[in-house]
Design an enzyme around this catalytic site. Structure first.
Site, PDB file in Angstrom:
ATOM      1  N   GLU A 126     -12.318  24.881  12.480  1.00 44.11           N
ATOM      2  CA  GLU A 126     -10.950  24.400  12.655  1.00 44.11           C
ATOM      3  C   GLU A 126     -10.648  23.155  11.821  1.00 44.11           C
ATOM      4  OE1 GLU A 126     -10.663  25.786  17.354  1.00 44.11           O
ATOM      5  OE2 GLU A 126     -10.939  23.671  16.830  1.00 44.11           O
ATOM      6  N   CYS A 137      10.473  -3.421  16.107  1.00 45.26           N
ATOM      7  CA  CYS A 137      10.454  -4.680  16.846  1.00 45.26           C
ATOM      8  C   CYS A 137       9.176  -4.741  17.680  1.00 45.26           C
ATOM      9  CB  CYS A 137      11.695  -4.780  17.727  1.00 45.26           C
ATOM     10  SG  CYS A 137      11.909  -6.407  18.472  1.00 45.26           S
TER      11      CYS A 137
END
Length: 433
Positions: free
Chosen positions: A292, A363
């Protein structure tokens, strides 16, 4: 200059190119920030694995693209064209693959906490295999399959107890992991024993995945040996014929110059040797092998293109270079401390005279992409590219601070096209009521 991405080159005008496309032209046409992916590089990486599977297993296996690394319709189309299978880990990834026309029989469905709705979707669309994580899931799967008069083929996710020598957040094969059932406790044997008696469950294989960004062959070889011994025990004790062995992924890539990844085909070669030897020793048929790869297929095929907004020098402390993206499009540094390299596309070979911290616009004090990056003199308005961001950037992106996610631009042979469009402010409020 040597870059950590093989698909980059400096053009005749001194501008950095990917897939034959100037990054300056891409920024002009598609704006920034933007993910840029080289299709030929993706296909080349697929072909490395496919050739290795043919050479070292005689074709007795399949390469599954781990689509959690980057999931979108265009990626699934490419995987289908290259003859790959895929694994998915959520209903959303499964839905996207099916919408792209990917054949359900070549889909393996993973996940440690699949919902009833996700399992029903998998059953009703005929996915090839469900990788069962735990007893609760197995019991639910048997019930849902019985209600539909179906037999479903499964693998079991096993924790082989292997130390992968990687960040603790991405180690998955040890006993203290949320994934799978453990060998050491007898849990793995017990779940297979119970499943063998269930009328709607067809036990075809076992699966393990030991972690990510691994640069050493030995953990994979040890995992293969451990899993083959488990297969041998199941045959001897229960007469179970385990036909498939999925050895996961986790192969490391080059994010910075100091990284030393193994050639991808060497993983398959090394593990193939162990599987053959153990099959003979244990007198079991050599199983159909699955692997995978995800990161190693797409990470080094992609970069993220930004525009510099502010250069802020704090004398005797640090210089911040702020770009028009950040942790919303690449959270890996703030999550794992992941390292990257950056380059100025319009001055890729310039003397790297500045040491800067590349920060985002969110922020959040921790919104940093690279600390202590070496760059040529940089100023507001410059383009900046962070390299090897093709995996776990778009797929992990968020709308923190209500910032729209960037597009994915696919490049090939000097032509650029949209694979995923840029989100709009309208998209951000589409689900609001």
């Amino acid at each position: 200059m040597q870059f950590v991405m093989d698909c980059l080159q400096v053009g005749r005008e001194g501008i950095l190119e990917i897939g034959g496309c100037s990054l300056t032209e891409i920024a002009r046409e598609f704006k920034t920030p933007a993910y840029v992916m080289d299709e030929n590089e993706i296909r080349k990486n697929c072909q490395v694995y496919l050739r290795a599977m043919e050479e070292y297993y005689g074709g007795n296996g399949m390469v599954l693209y781990a689509s959690k690394a980057l999931s979108c319709k265009e990626i699934y189309r490419i995987m289908q064209e290259e003859g790959m299978g895929i694994d998915v880990v959520s209903g959303g990834e499964l839905y996207t693959a099916l919408e792209a026309g990917f054949p359900a029989k070549k889909i393996y469905f993973h996940g440690n906490n699949k919902t009833k709705e996700e399992i029903v979707m998998a059953l009703e669309n005929g996915v090839g295999r469900i990788v069962v994580d735990n007893m609760t899931e197995l019991e639910m799967l048997e019930q849902l399959a019985a209600e539909r008069n179906l037999e479903t083929s499964v693998l079991f996710r096993i924790k082989p107890g292997i130390d992968a020598h990687t960040h603790s957040f991405i180690q998955t094969g040890q006993i203290d992991s949320k994934f799978g059932v453990a060998l050491e406790t007898g849990e793995a044997e017990e779940i297979v024993r119970i499943a063998l008696r269930m009328p709607h469950i067809n036990v075809v294989g076992v699966h393990c995945h030991i972690g990510s960004q691994i640069f050493d062959l030995k953990p994979f070889q040890l995992a293969a040996k451990t899993m083959m011994e488990f297969i041998g025990m199941l045959k001897e004790k229960y007469g179970a014929q385990i036909q498939e062995l999925n050895l996961g992924g986790g192969y490391g890539i080059k994010y910075v110059q100091e990284d030393t990844p193994v050639d991808y085909d060497k993983y398959i070669e090394a593990v193939a040797r162990v599987v053959r030897e153990e099959s003979e020793r244990l007198h079991v048929a050599q199983p159909f092998i699955l692997m995978e790869p995800g990161r190693s297929i797409v990470a080094s095929a992609g970069l993220t293109l930004y525009t510099v907004g502010v250069v802020k020098e704090i004398p005797s402390v640090r210089t911040y270079v702020s770009v028009d993206g950040g942790m919303g499009d690449n959270p890996r540094h703030i999550m794992y401390g992941s390292e990257y390299e950056a380059v100025l596309p319009e001055n890729p070979e310039g003397e790297r005279e500045m040491t800067v911290t590349i920060a985002g616009k969110c922020c959040e004090s921790g919104d940093v992409l690279i600390r202590d990056a070496k760059l040529p003199k940089v100023k507001p308005g410059d383009l900046l590219a962070v390299l090897a961001t093709g995996a776990y950037n778009y797929s992990m992106a968020s709308n923190y601070n209500r910032i729209p996610r960037p597009p994915i631009i696919m490049v090939k042979d000097g032509k650029a096209r949209l694979a995923v469009r840029r989100e709009t402010y309208q998209d951000l409020v589409a689900c609001d009521v």
